[in-house]
Design an enzyme around this catalytic site. Structure first.
Site, PDB file in Angstrom:
ATOM      1  CB  CYS A  81      64.394  18.446   7.079  1.00  0.00           C
ATOM      2  SG  CYS A  81      64.419  16.683   8.475  1.00  0.00           S
ATOM      3  CB  THR A 101      69.984  20.139  10.104  1.00  0.00           C
ATOM      4  OG1 THR A 101      70.290  18.845   9.714  1.00  0.00           O
ATOM      5  CG2 THR A 101      70.614  20.987   9.286  1.00  0.00           C
ATOM      6  CE  LYS A 105      61.099  14.447  24.159  1.00  0.00           C
ATOM      7  NZ  LYS A 105      61.637  14.892  22.707  1.00  0.00           N
ATOM      8  NE  ARG A 134      65.202   7.428   3.475  1.00  0.00           N
ATOM      9  CZ  ARG A 134      64.248   5.818   2.564  1.00  0.00           C
ATOM     10  NH1 ARG A 134      63.392   5.565   1.700  1.00  0.00           N
ATOM     11  NH2 ARG A 134      64.860   4.560   2.795  1.00  0.00           N
ATOM     12  CD  GLU A 135      60.231  13.013   9.587  1.00  0.00           C
ATOM     13  OE1 GLU A 135      58.722  12.162  10.884  1.00  0.00           O
ATOM     14  OE2 GLU A 135      60.197  13.942  10.428  1.00  0.00           O
TER      15      GLU A 135
END
Length: 435
Positions: free
Chosen positions: A263, A122, A35, A154-155
């Site tokens: 989420c 989270t 990555k 928000r995606e």
């Protein structure tokens, strides 16, 4: 300021890039060498509008770096962010905090001088206490302040959400840490963004409470949509009628096939477990979890009922697979349940999504993934709109009617009007609208 961001997933990569664009020096750290190699070669592992260009800009201007070696970045950092995954733990529904705790232990051995350690992931209430305890056990002389700073991205709109947030929440009682966090977010002062400073446990709960409340709104309007179908009302007009009340608000009142993503499903379940462990019932949240799970399955049944109760041997074209537009995120996407139930009923599935097909191919079998919406629709018995991508809002309906075996459309996102579709010669059904 110098920032180390542990984790280059959705939250870590977006947050790190935006902090760099604020002018800070940011190093994003990940144990996945492939990555990091990809990021250093300009390849972005997630689909998020505008992110690739923003990463490239800040890399070119020597403010954003990617590495697998955390030592130097953490040693030099004013703030180290923990932005690793907290997936649902198998078997009991609690958030899996193993990555958070491993990061805390690693940070403890590398910090030099006063450092703010920030949980961006989270995490359940009390996680900051445990992170602090881990650091103290591992390195008793470490001069750190552990802060909660939940994300509200928000995606599909994450960059704007980071740079123009409704609020920034900082959980700490350490004045020096507050100063560091205010300096990190100083560019937001121009927009007069509220920075809410609370105790750490309050900050941790704010994130879960926010997501649970939004999940409640979505689930509420979905149940109202079912009622609208029974009594001859229109859920979109109901949504507008109640959403104009400032106490309610219009957002998250769009009926559809249920919520998904990384989420809401995870966080509602985790909040329910937090409450159960604390001996405090959250019956509304528990009901939301159950209702939303059932809703996804009901959407497949809606298609079956529209087809006369039988889809055996029928070809169903799905338009949209990701849980929402402008993302490739397939986690808990309604399309997964819809495909499974339709296949169990004997349907053949053709599907197209502008960004989510690679992820979907790992979760779905015996699905023909197509090159575009018209390819998916070709020779299908019915087309089903599952995700409200913009390109599905302006389909060439004459071409669609020609390609389908019969002019049948199930619109699970209410992006077309029933009377218009009828005037164009389609058999059409949607969610919560009898007219």
């Amino acid at each position: 300021m110098r920032v180390a961001m542990i984790g280059t997933g959705y939250v870590g990569l977006v947050s790190g890039t935006c902090f760099a664009d604020f002018g800070h020096i940011v190093t994003c750290i990940d144990k996945d060498a492939s990555k990091i190699d990809a990021l250093n070669n300009g390849q972005i592992p997630i689909y998020e509008p505008g992110l690739q260009d923003l990463v490239a800009k800040n890399v070119e201007e020597n403010r954003l770096f990617f590495t697998t070696d955390p030592a130097q970045a953490i040693k030099e950092a004013d703030a180290v962010f923990i932005a690793v995954g907290t997936p649902t733990r198998r078997g009991d529904g609690h958030a899996d905090l193993s990555y958070v705790y491993a990061a805390a232990e690693e940070i403890a051995g590398l910090v030099d001088g006063f450092t703010v350690v920030v949980t961006k992931s989270t995490v359940p209430v009390g996680t900051g206490d445990e992170v602090e305890a881990i650091i103290q056990r591992t390195r008793p002389d470490a001069d750190v302040a552990v802060v909660s700073n939940p994300e509200f991205l928000r995606e599909g709109a994450a960059i704007n959400d980071f740079k123009r947030p409704d609020r920034v929440v900082v959980g700490t009682e350490n004045d020096q840490a507050v100063e560091v966090m205010q300096e990190l977010y100083r560019p937001l002062y121009l927009n007069e963004t509220p920075i809410i400073v609370t105790k750490r446990r309050t900050s941790e709960l704010i994130k879960y409470a926010a997501n649970a409340f939004l999940a409640v709104k979505i689930t509420f309007i979905n149940e109202i949509a079912d009622l609208c179908e029974k009594v001859g009302a229109n859920v979109q007009e109901v949504s507008r009628g109640i959403g104009l009340d400032n106490r309610i608000g219009s957002k998250f009142l769009h009926a559809g096939p249920g919520y998904g993503g990384s989420c809401f499903p995870k966080d509602t379940l985790a909040l329910s477990k937090i409450a159960a462990d604390a001996g405090s019932d959250l019956k509304i949240v528990d009901s939301v979890i159950e209702v939303n799970s059932d809703r996804k399955k009901k959407m497949a049944q809606k298609v079956i009922d529209f087809m006369g109760g039988d889809v055996q041997g029928k070809t169903v074209a799905l338009l949209g697979l990701a849980f929402k537009p402008n993302t490739d995120d397939m986690r808990e996407a309604p399309s997964i349940n819809i495909v499974q139930k339709l296949q169990e009923a004997g349907a053949l599935i053709r599907a197209y999504d502008p960004a989510g097909m690679e992820e979907a191919s790992r979760m779905m079998s015996d699905v023909l993934f197509c090159d575009g919406p018209y390819h998916a629709i070709e020779n299908a018995d019915v087309a089903v709109i599952v995700t409200e991508w913009d390109q599905f809002r302006a389909l060439d309906l004459d071409r669609v009617k020609t390609l389908l075996k019969a002019p049948k459309i199930v619109d699970l996102r209410n992006i077309y009007k029933a009377d218009y579709m009828s005037s164009r010669g389609f058999e059409y059904t949607s969610v919560g609208r009898s007219y």
